[in-house]
Design a protein around this motif. Structure first.
Motif, short mmCIF file in Angstrom:
data_model
loop_
_atom_site.label_atom_id
_atom_site.label_comp_id
_atom_site.label_asym_id
_atom_site.label_seq_id
_atom_site.Cartn_x
_atom_site.Cartn_y
_atom_site.Cartn_z
N TYR A 7 -16.43 12.63 -57.23
CA TYR A 7 -15.85 13.96 -57.15
C TYR A 7 -14.87 14.19 -58.30
CZ TYR A 7 -17.42 13.93 -52.26
OH TYR A 7 -18.17 13.86 -51.11
N VAL A 62 -20.36 26.75 -51.75
CA VAL A 62 -18.91 26.78 -51.93
C VAL A 62 -18.27 26.77 -50.54
CG1 VAL A 62 -16.94 28.09 -52.82
CG2 VAL A 62 -19.10 28.05 -54.11
N ASP A 97 -21.90 20.88 -55.04
CA ASP A 97 -21.10 21.74 -54.17
C ASP A 97 -19.65 21.79 -54.65
OD1 ASP A 97 -23.27 22.26 -52.55
OD2 ASP A 97 -22.60 20.97 -50.90
N LEU A 98 -19.01 22.91 -54.37
CA LEU A 98 -17.60 23.12 -54.68
C LEU A 98 -16.83 23.39 -53.40
CD1 LEU A 98 -17.87 25.74 -57.58
CD2 LEU A 98 -17.52 23.28 -57.82
N LYS A 113 -15.12 19.29 -56.69
CA LYS A 113 -16.55 19.38 -57.01
C LYS A 113 -17.20 18.02 -56.79
CE LYS A 113 -20.01 20.70 -60.36
NZ LYS A 113 -20.32 21.32 -61.63
#
Length: 105
Positions: free
Chosen positions: A16, A2, A69-70, A102
């Protein structure tokens, strides 16, 4: 992973999803996860520390999001003049949103 970003940027090619979130949602995500600050402006780090009630470090780094991943994104709704850097007082007077980015693939 994150991340915390001070602008909506795509850090690499990929797919995304980006959507608006509330301050409470951002706080929850950041408190429940270890995160990396990529906040490259000191006043923004101070502002976000107060807003999110967390210690947000000024950390001018480049990141590269990987699948899954964020990123919590601080998004100013005002286009600044070229080279303009806001101080904390000016930043507090600007409109902004928070988003979650994201990386899907």
């Amino acid at each position: 992973m994150v991340y915390l970003l001070n602008g909506p940027i795509l850090t690499d090619f990929g797919l995304y999803r980006y959507k608006k979130i509330s301050i409470l949602q951002a706080k929850k995500i950041l408190k429940e996860n270890k995160f990396v600050s990529a906040i490259g402006h000191e006043a923004t780090a101070i502002f976000l520390s107060e807003l999110l009630e967390l210690d947000i470090k000024y950390n001018r780094i480049a990141i590269k999001m990987k699948q899954g991943d964020l990123a919590i994104v601080f998004h100013l709704l005002t286009r600044l003049k070229e080279g303009q850097v806001l101080n904390i007082k000016e930043l507090c007077s600007k409109d902004y949103t928070l988003g979650i980015l994201k990386r899907l693939e």
